[in-house]
Design an enzyme around this catalytic site. Sequence first.
Site, PDB file in Angstrom:
ATOM      1  N   THR A 182      -0.924   2.574 -25.223  1.00 49.31           N
ATOM      2  CA  THR A 182       0.432   2.054 -25.419  1.00 49.31           C
ATOM      3  C   THR A 182       0.519   0.535 -25.248  1.00 49.31           C
ATOM      4  OG1 THR A 182       0.952   2.439 -23.083  1.00 49.31           O
ATOM      5  CG2 THR A 182       1.563   4.174 -24.639  1.00 49.31           C
ATOM      6  N   ASP A 183      -0.437  -0.042 -24.488  1.00 50.05           N
ATOM      7  CA  ASP A 183      -0.279  -1.462 -24.121  1.00 50.05           C
ATOM      8  C   ASP A 183      -0.251  -2.393 -25.328  1.00 50.05           C
ATOM      9  OD1 ASP A 183      -0.133  -0.764 -21.471  1.00 50.05           O
ATOM     10  OD2 ASP A 183      -2.204  -1.285 -20.992  1.00 50.05           O
ATOM     11  N   SER A 188      -6.363   0.162 -24.513  1.00 52.96           N
ATOM     12  CA  SER A 188      -5.903  -0.726 -25.589  1.00 52.96           C
ATOM     13  C   SER A 188      -5.832  -2.205 -25.199  1.00 52.96           C
ATOM     14  CB  SER A 188      -4.597  -0.225 -26.190  1.00 52.96           C
ATOM     15  OG  SER A 188      -3.509  -0.452 -25.350  1.00 52.96           O
ATOM     16  N   THR A 203      -4.314   5.929 -22.803  1.00 47.47           N
ATOM     17  CA  THR A 203      -4.010   6.938 -21.777  1.00 47.47           C
ATOM     18  C   THR A 203      -4.046   8.353 -22.331  1.00 47.47           C
ATOM     19  OG1 THR A 203      -2.739   5.402 -20.447  1.00 47.47           O
ATOM     20  CG2 THR A 203      -2.143   7.701 -20.223  1.00 47.47           C
TER      21      THR A 203
HETATM   22  N1  ASP Z   1      -3.502   1.087 -20.335  1.00 47.07           N
HETATM   23  C1  ASP Z   1      -3.291   2.114 -21.309  1.00 47.07           C
HETATM   24  C2  ASP Z   1      -3.742   1.621 -22.679  1.00 47.07           C
HETATM   25  O1  ASP Z   1      -3.011   1.006 -23.370  1.00 47.07           O
HETATM   26  C3  ASP Z   1      -1.873   2.491 -21.343  1.00 47.07           C
HETATM   27  C4  ASP Z   1      -1.546   3.645 -22.242  1.00 47.07           C
HETATM   28  O2  ASP Z   1      -2.254   4.018 -23.118  1.00 47.07           O
HETATM   29  O3  ASP Z   1      -0.449   4.187 -22.043  1.00 47.07           O
HETATM   30  O4  ASP Z   1      -4.833   1.863 -23.028  1.00 47.07           O
END
Ligand code: ASP
Length: 327
Positions: free
Chosen positions: A87-88, A56, A13
């Site tokens: 974050t995932d 991710s 993100t």
């Molecule tokens: N869906 C995103 C990822 O992990 C979530 C994020 O980065 O906060 O790529």
Amino acid sequence: MKKNILIILTGGTISMKSVGNLGVVPTSELADFLKQFPQLEGVANVEVLDYLNLPSPYMTPQMMFELAKTIDNKILSYDGVVVTHGTDTLEESAFLADLVLTTRKPVVFTAAMRSGGDLGLDGPRNIIGSVRVASHHESIDKGVLVVMNDEIHTARDVTKSDTGKVDAFASPGFGALGIVDPDTIVYHRATLYRENVWTETLDTRVDLIKAVAGLDGKYIDCSVANGSRAIVIEAFGRGNLPKELLPSIENAIKEGVIIVIASRSKTGRVLPEYGYDGGGKHLQDLGAILAGDLQGVKVRLKLMALLGKYDNIELVKRFFLQSMPAE
Ligand code: ASP
């Protein structure tokens, strides 16, 4: 003197923005943004490596392993490395890096919960905080760190505990290692429990199954039939399972598949406490390994590293057990 820090971009993100009807999607703007990010100037000499640009959920253990090897090679020419990541699966990438990295220099993973264009962006602030942590002398030899929302966490303990809040990352049961304050970096506690598996290869044939009420052995049978070398089961509480799984567990162990019991609870250790059929003590007596307090997703990665390093299952079990706290 200003430190030399490499920022490795992998996507997430922090590299995305909302585009019309498409929703939040990857862009290639972060690298350029960082090159002109005025607040970075005063903090460190920063170079940027545009390594990947993936959501991710697309990261695989093999990609995480290659990222770790890249960090280990690149950091030879820098004082520290910051990795931006989605974050995932950040906690998995950070933990695998923590296991396999040989460097003692600071390595900091960071991310954003809000995409470009959102009000109150957390990404730029997290990047500055991470560069400051990576430049700080007390960050040396602390293992891989995760900086989010002005908090410093260990890769081993941290987890994404919320789907949307800016303070999504927590270290349940332990709390953050330290904080990023405006004037300085403050460490509150030490990382007493560290483990490394220095391996040149990863064996990804490891599955994870989560216990639910009424679970039977079909997923274990499926894993064994598909050639798994180890299966992590996130059991209930102290490490207990429905007795309906026992024939499949006994068969897997007979076939030479390592069975490791973690807990689906967020904190606390699994223990050989309950002796009823399917209880943790019974499972250990059958030959299963109890994984202590390490979360299932991280147990899986540790087994991949151990199986990549040692071809012999007895050695894998021994090294797994040796990294547990002593009795
Ligand atoms: N869906 C995103 C990822 O992990 C979530 C994020 O980065 O906060 O790529």
